[in-house]
Design an enzyme around this catalytic site. Structure first.
Site, PDB file in Angstrom:
ATOM      1  N   HIS A 114       0.805  -1.223   0.000  1.00  0.00           N
ATOM      2  CA  HIS A 114       0.000   0.000   0.000  1.00  0.00           C
ATOM      3  C   HIS A 114       0.838   1.273   0.000  1.00  0.00           C
ATOM      4  O   HIS A 114       0.406   2.313   0.503  1.00  0.00           O
ATOM      5  CB  HIS A 114      -0.980   0.012   1.183  1.00  0.00           C
ATOM      6  CG  HIS A 114      -2.109  -0.959   1.017  1.00  0.00           C
ATOM      7  ND1 HIS A 114      -2.716  -1.582   2.084  1.00  0.00           N
ATOM      8  CD2 HIS A 114      -2.728  -1.428  -0.090  1.00  0.00           C
ATOM      9  CE1 HIS A 114      -3.665  -2.384   1.646  1.00  0.00           C
ATOM     10  NE2 HIS A 114      -3.693  -2.308   0.325  1.00  0.00           N
ATOM     11  N   TYR A 157       3.373   2.246   1.592  1.00  0.00           N
ATOM     12  CA  TYR A 157       3.961   2.720   2.832  1.00  0.00           C
ATOM     13  C   TYR A 157       5.448   2.396   2.849  1.00  0.00           C
ATOM     14  O   TYR A 157       6.024   1.924   1.864  1.00  0.00           O
ATOM     15  CB  TYR A 157       3.225   2.123   4.031  1.00  0.00           C
ATOM     16  CG  TYR A 157       1.789   2.570   4.150  1.00  0.00           C
ATOM     17  CD1 TYR A 157       1.476   3.930   4.231  1.00  0.00           C
ATOM     18  CD2 TYR A 157       0.744   1.654   4.178  1.00  0.00           C
ATOM     19  CE1 TYR A 157       0.157   4.352   4.340  1.00  0.00           C
ATOM     20  CE2 TYR A 157      -0.579   2.065   4.281  1.00  0.00           C
ATOM     21  CZ  TYR A 157      -0.869   3.422   4.360  1.00  0.00           C
ATOM     22  OH  TYR A 157      -2.163   3.847   4.465  1.00  0.00           O
ATOM     23  N   ARG A 161       1.525  -8.712   4.850  1.00  0.00           N
ATOM     24  CA  ARG A 161       0.645  -8.144   3.827  1.00  0.00           C
ATOM     25  C   ARG A 161       1.526  -7.638   2.706  1.00  0.00           C
ATOM     26  O   ARG A 161       2.412  -6.805   2.910  1.00  0.00           O
ATOM     27  CB  ARG A 161      -0.201  -7.011   4.414  1.00  0.00           C
ATOM     28  CG  ARG A 161      -1.549  -6.845   3.729  1.00  0.00           C
ATOM     29  CD  ARG A 161      -2.459  -5.919   4.485  1.00  0.00           C
ATOM     30  NE  ARG A 161      -3.841  -6.107   4.087  1.00  0.00           N
ATOM     31  CZ  ARG A 161      -4.857  -5.383   4.544  1.00  0.00           C
ATOM     32  NH1 ARG A 161      -4.635  -4.424   5.433  1.00  0.00           N
ATOM     33  NH2 ARG A 161      -6.099  -5.603   4.144  1.00  0.00           N
ATOM     34  N   ARG A 200     -14.388  -8.396  -1.910  1.00  0.00           N
ATOM     35  CA  ARG A 200     -15.777  -8.043  -1.606  1.00  0.00           C
ATOM     36  C   ARG A 200     -16.679  -9.254  -1.789  1.00  0.00           C
ATOM     37  O   ARG A 200     -17.702  -9.230  -2.453  1.00  0.00           O
ATOM     38  CB  ARG A 200     -16.250  -6.853  -2.458  1.00  0.00           C
ATOM     39  CG  ARG A 200     -17.447  -6.138  -1.841  1.00  0.00           C
ATOM     40  CD  ARG A 200     -17.717  -4.770  -2.484  1.00  0.00           C
ATOM     41  NE  ARG A 200     -17.824  -4.837  -3.914  1.00  0.00           N
ATOM     42  CZ  ARG A 200     -18.941  -5.204  -4.567  1.00  0.00           C
ATOM     43  NH1 ARG A 200     -20.030  -5.521  -3.887  1.00  0.00           N
ATOM     44  NH2 ARG A 200     -18.963  -5.223  -5.868  1.00  0.00           N
ATOM     45  N   ALA A 232     -13.261  -7.155   4.362  1.00  0.00           N
ATOM     46  CA  ALA A 232     -13.442  -5.973   5.200  1.00  0.00           C
ATOM     47  C   ALA A 232     -14.886  -5.526   5.038  1.00  0.00           C
ATOM     48  O   ALA A 232     -15.711  -5.689   5.928  1.00  0.00           O
ATOM     49  CB  ALA A 232     -12.469  -4.874   4.806  1.00  0.00           C
ATOM     50  N   ARG A 233     -15.243  -5.030   3.828  1.00  0.00           N
ATOM     51  CA  ARG A 233     -16.580  -4.485   3.614  1.00  0.00           C
ATOM     52  C   ARG A 233     -17.716  -5.487   3.847  1.00  0.00           C
ATOM     53  O   ARG A 233     -18.719  -5.126   4.485  1.00  0.00           O
ATOM     54  CB  ARG A 233     -16.651  -3.873   2.205  1.00  0.00           C
ATOM     55  CG  ARG A 233     -15.791  -2.628   2.051  1.00  0.00           C
ATOM     56  CD  ARG A 233     -15.700  -2.169   0.603  1.00  0.00           C
ATOM     57  NE  ARG A 233     -14.933  -3.101  -0.204  1.00  0.00           N
ATOM     58  CZ  ARG A 233     -14.785  -3.013  -1.525  1.00  0.00           C
ATOM     59  NH1 ARG A 233     -15.396  -2.024  -2.176  1.00  0.00           N
ATOM     60  NH2 ARG A 233     -14.053  -3.871  -2.181  1.00  0.00           N
ATOM     61  N   CYS A 287     -23.014  -6.653   1.003  1.00  0.00           N
ATOM     62  CA  CYS A 287     -22.359  -5.377   0.733  1.00  0.00           C
ATOM     63  C   CYS A 287     -22.745  -4.891  -0.659  1.00  0.00           C
ATOM     64  O   CYS A 287     -22.784  -5.675  -1.618  1.00  0.00           O
ATOM     65  CB  CYS A 287     -20.846  -5.565   0.836  1.00  0.00           C
ATOM     66  SG  CYS A 287     -19.872  -4.141   0.311  1.00  0.00           S
ATOM     67  N   CYS A 320     -20.662   0.501  -2.035  1.00  0.00           N
ATOM     68  CA  CYS A 320     -20.747   1.961  -2.170  1.00  0.00           C
ATOM     69  C   CYS A 320     -19.569   2.662  -1.514  1.00  0.00           C
ATOM     70  O   CYS A 320     -19.302   3.838  -1.776  1.00  0.00           O
ATOM     71  CB  CYS A 320     -22.043   2.465  -1.563  1.00  0.00           C
ATOM     72  SG  CYS A 320     -22.164   2.233   0.235  1.00  0.00           S
TER      73      CYS A 320
END
Length: 683
Positions: free
Chosen positions: A173, A175, A223, A297, A319-320, A343, A346
Site C-alpha cells: 500500500h 507505505y 501483507r 468483496r 473488510a466491507r 455489501c 458503495c
C-alpha cells in the site's frame, strides 16, 4: 435450518503457525475512523464480527512509534502501555467468541507528516509527502533502519502482551516497507538498495525478527502485493514482485496478498465486481506452503467455496462484507444465506477513514453504534407497547423502519405510492454500474415478507384523510425528496436569473424516470458525489454530446472520500465527455449557459440544447406538516405521534436514510436519551 454441505470447506479449521482458526472467514485489517481515539467503539465493532462467526478478526493498522504518526486520521497505535490496555479491550472480546485477533504493525514513511508528534518523517529516500502536506521525509540512515527494526520488534512484543494472536509485517500500500521494495523509489546505494536482494533485505529482517520475538505464541503474517501496478484491471504487472515473494515464501506463517491499485482492491461496485483480485493470485499458492488470504468483496458463498476448492486462497478475506453483515459466517453456517445483508460496494464505510469519523454502512445501520448506543447488528429490543405504526413511503428509510419495527413486534402498515418498493434505491440501481445497490431494497423486502405483523401495500398514495382513516397510533413519513429545477445548491442559493423553457431543463428524477434529453446536454454537477458522473455516462450512452460542468476542481469531487473519484474522472475522459471544472452556473436561456469562474468574476458561454441540474433536493414533507397540524389542533382524532425520517426530513446519502429508519424503530417507546448521551469518555 442447517448448513448446506456445499459450504463445508468454509468451516474447516486451519493452522496458522502456532495458532488455529476455527474456520476460513478472515476479517482483514481495516480502518474504522475510531482507532486510538475511541477504543471502546473499536472493541465492540470487532466483537460483533467475532460473535458473528469470523474466525480471525483483525484491528486496523497500528503505528509502531511516534515517528509514524497518522494524524488527523484516527488510526491506532502501539507505542506504550496505554496502547496495550486499549487493545486489550478488543482482544478480550474477540477471544470471548472463539476468534483469533490480529494486528497490523505500520510504518508510514512519506505517507504521513507526523502532524501531532512533529517528528521528522523518514523514508527509504527523501520524498515529498504523498498526501499533499508541505513536508518532505529524510532519507533513512543505517542508524534509522536499526532503530526501525527495534521499534518494530518492541511493537510486536506489545501486541503479544495485548493479546493478539496474529502480528503483521505490513509491506504494501505504498507505505515505508513497500517503498524499500520499489526500484523506482529505492535509489539507495548501500545494502538496503539497488539489487533485488538488497531491496528486500529490510522486509526479510523484520519477518525474521518478529518471528523470533513472538513466533512461539503468535502467528506472523505479511501483507504484500505481488503486483507492481500500471496494468489494466485484471492484468498483473509482476516485475520482480513475484520473485521477491518466492524468496520470502516460507518465512511468515500467513500471506495476506493484495495489489498496488487501491481503487481496484477496494473499488466501488460501479467499477469493480466480486472476486476482482483473482487474476493477481495466479501462481501464488504454488510458491508457498503457507496459508494465503485475499479480499474481493466476497458476498456469495458459492464464490467463496470456489476460491478455496480451486486453490486460489486458503482463507476468505473481507473488510466491507464483514461490515455490511458481521454475522455473515453464522448465517451461512445456519442455512440462512438469504438473510445475509450483502455489501453493495458503495464504500460509505471507507469515508469514515477519509473524513476522520466513526465507521458507518449503508446496509448495516448499527455499524459503529455497537458501543455508543448499544445497538446489536442482529438483535433489537422487543416492542415497548402494542401500538400500530403506519409507515408512509417505502424507500430506504421507510423500508428499514418497517423492517426494524416488525422485528421488534409492532403491528406495521407500510404504504408505497408507486408500483415497487425501494424509492430512490430502485431508481438509482438502474443507472450505469449501480445494479448492486438494489440489495438495499431486496434484503429489506425479503425480511418484510417473512413478518406476519407487517402489511405492505403498493400503489397506495395516501392523503391526510387516508392516514387518519388508518387509525395508527404512530405515523412515520418517509416520502423522500425531489431534485430542484432552479439550480439552487452550494454555488448559488437563488434561482437562475433567466428562466429557461421547461422542456430544456432536466433533473436526475427526470432521467431516472426515462425522460431523456436529445442533443447537446450540459450535466451541471453541484452535488459533487456520484450521481452527476453517472448521469453523464448514461447520457453519453444515449447518444448525447455531453458537457460536464462543476464548481469543484474535480469530477465527482466528494468521491475522493470513498475511493471513487479517480475512476469516475477517468471514465468521463475515456468517453470523450467534455469537462469544465471550477465554474458555476450563472444563467441559462435554453440555448446558452453562462458560467462563472469560482475564483474570479470572469464568465464564459457554453451552447447546449439541454441542461441537467444535479444540485440539491427539496424534502417531500407536506404530509408530515398536515398530520402534525391535526395533532396540535385536534389530538383526540389524530395519531399520538408523527415523525419524518430520511430524505423527507433532510436529503442525504442512502446510508443516512437507512440509519434514520433504523433509529426511529429502535427508539420508539424507549426512554428519551439524556443530552450528551452519545459523547462518552472512552478511558
Amino acid at each position: 435450518m442447517v448448513r448446506d454441505p456445499r459450504y463445508d470447506p468454509l468451516f474447516e479449521p486451519l493452522q496458522i503457525g502456532p495458532v488455529t482458526t476455527k474456520n476460513r472467514f478472515y476479517q482483514v485489517p481495516h480502518c474504522t475512523g475510531m482507532g486510538r481515539l475511541r477504543p471502546n467503539m473499536v472493541a465492540d465493532v470487532r466483537a460483533s464480527k467475532a460473535e458473528g462467526g469470523w474466525g480471525v478478526v483483525c484491528t486496523e493498522y497500528c503505528s509502531i512509534h511516534p515517528s509514524f504518526d497518522d494524524t488527523p486520521y484516527p488510526s491506532h497505535t502501539l507505542w506504550n502501555q496505554g496502547d496495550i490496555n486499549s487493545h486489550r479491550l478488543m482482544t478480550d472480546k474477540v477471544h470471548a467468541h472463539g476468534a483469533l485477533a490480529g494486528v497490523e504493525l505500520w510504518a508510514s514513511g512519506s505517507r504521513s507528516a507526523n502532524l501531532m508528534t512533529r517528528e521528522v518523517p523518514m523514508d527509504v529516500t527523501s520524498l515529498p509527502n504523498w498526501n499533499g502536506d508541505p513536508f518532505q521525509s529524510r532519507a533513512m540512515s543505517k542508524s534509522d533502519i536499526k532503530a526501525l527494526r527495534r521499534w518494530h520488534r518492541d511493537a510486536a512484543l506489545r501486541a503479544r502482551t495485548a493479546g493478539f494472536d496474529i502480528v503483521y509485517v505490513y509491506a504494501t500500500h505504498h507505505y515505508l516497507l513497500d517503498n524499500f521494495l520499489n526500484p523506482a523509489i529505492n535509489t539507495r546505494t548501500d545494502e538496503y538498495g539497488g539489487s533485488q536482494e538488497n531491496r528486500m533485505r529490510l522486509i526479510r529482517e523484520l519477518i525474521e525478527e518478529t518471528k523470533e520475538a513472538v513466533g512461539n505464541t503468535c502467528a506472523v503474517a505479511v501483507r504484500f502485493s505481488v503486483d507492481e501496478g500500471g496494468g489494466a484491471d485484471g492484468t498483473p504487472v509482476h516485475a520482480d514482485r513475484m520473485e521477491i515473494f518466492e524468496a520470502l515464501a516460507e518465512l511468515p506463517d500467513l500471506w495476506d496478498i493484495n495489489i498496488s491499485d487501491y481503487s481496484l482492491e477496494m473499488g466501488v461496485s460501479r467499477f469493480v465486481k466480486e472476486g476482482a483480485l483473482e487474476p493477481y493470485l495466479e501462481g501464488v499458492k504454488a510458491k508457498t506452503t503457507k496459508p494465503v488470504v485475499t479480499v474481493g468483496r466476497f458476498t456469495s458463498p458459492e464464490t467463496m467455496v470456489s476460491q478455496i476448492r480451486r486453490g486460489v486462497v486458503d482463507l476468505i478475506g473481507a473488510a466491507r462484507p464483514s461490515i455490511a453483515d458481521p454475522f455473515l459466517p453464522n448465517k451461512i453456517d445456519e442455512g440462512r444465506v438469504d438473510d445475509i445483508r450483502e455489501c453493495i460496494g458503495c464504500n460509505i464505510c471507507y469515508t469514515g477513514d477519509s473524513k476522520h469519523y466513526p465507521l458507518r454502512c449503508t446496509q448495516n445501520p448499527t455499524m459503529g453504534e455497537e458501543w455508543r448506543r448499544g445497538w446489536h447488528p442482529e438483535y433489537i429490543p422487543t416492542k415497548g407497547s402494542s401500538s400500530h405504526v403506519l409507515v408512509v413511503g417505502a424507500g430506504p428509510a421507510g423500508l428499514e423502519a418497517a423492517r426494524a419495527l416488525g422485528q421488534r413486534g409492532y403491528q406495521v402498515t407500510l404504504a408505497e405510492a408507486k408500483g415497487e418498493f425501494g424509492g430512490r434505491v430502485s431508481a438509482e440501481c438502474k443507472l450505469p454500474g449501480l445494479s448492486e445497490w438494489a440489495r438495499v431494497r431486496d434484503y429489506r423486502t425479503h425480511q418484510l415478507l417473512q413478518m406476519a405483523n407487517v402489511d405492505t401495500y403498493l400503489h397506495s398514495k395516501l392523503s391526510l384523510a387516508n392516514i387518519l382513516e388508518v387509525g395508527a397510533d404512530h405515523v412515520v413519513i418517509a416520502t423522500g425528496a425531489i431534485w430542484r429545477t432552479d439550480a439552487c445548491g452550494r454555488y448559488r442559493t437563488t434561482a437562475l436569473s433567466v428562466s429557461p423553457p421547461a422542456e430544456c431543463i432536466f433533473t436526475p428524477d427526470d432521467i431516472m424516470q426515462g425522460r431523456l434529453p436529445q442533443g447537446t446536454t450540459i450535466v451541471y454537477d453541484d452535488d459533487g458525489f456520484y450521481l452527476g458522473g453517472v448521469i453523464a455516462e448514461l447520457l453519453h450512452s444515449n447518444g448525447n454530446r455531453v458537457i460536464y460542468i462543476t464548481p469543484d476542481s474535480k469530477v465527482s469531487a466528494w468521491g475522493v472520500n470513498n475511493a471513487e473519484q479517480i475512476r469516475t474522472h477517468r471514465r468521463l475522459i475515456e468517453l470523450d465527455i467534455s469537462i469544465i471544472l471550477n465554474h458555476g452556473l450563472d444563467g441559462y436561456d435554453g440555448e446558452n449557459a453562462i458560467l462563472g469562474c469560482v475564483y474570479s468574476d470572469r464568465q464564459q458561454a457554453v451552447t447546449a440544447s439541454n441542461l441537467v441540474l444535479v444540485t440539491s433536493r427539496t424534502p417531500v414533507d407536506t404530509l408530515y406538516h398536515e398530520v402534525q397540524s391535526v395533532i396540535e389542533s385536534s389530538p383526540s382524532s389524530a395519531p399520538a405521534t408523527v415523525a419524518r425520517i430520511g430524505d423527507a426530513e433532510a436529503p442525504s446519502i442512502i446510508a443516512a436514510a437507512v440509519y434514520a429508519g433504523h433509529r426511529y424503530a429502535r427508539e420508539l417507546d424507549e426512554p428519551e436519551p439524556q443530552p450528551g448521551y452519545d459523547v462518552v469518555s472512552v478511558y
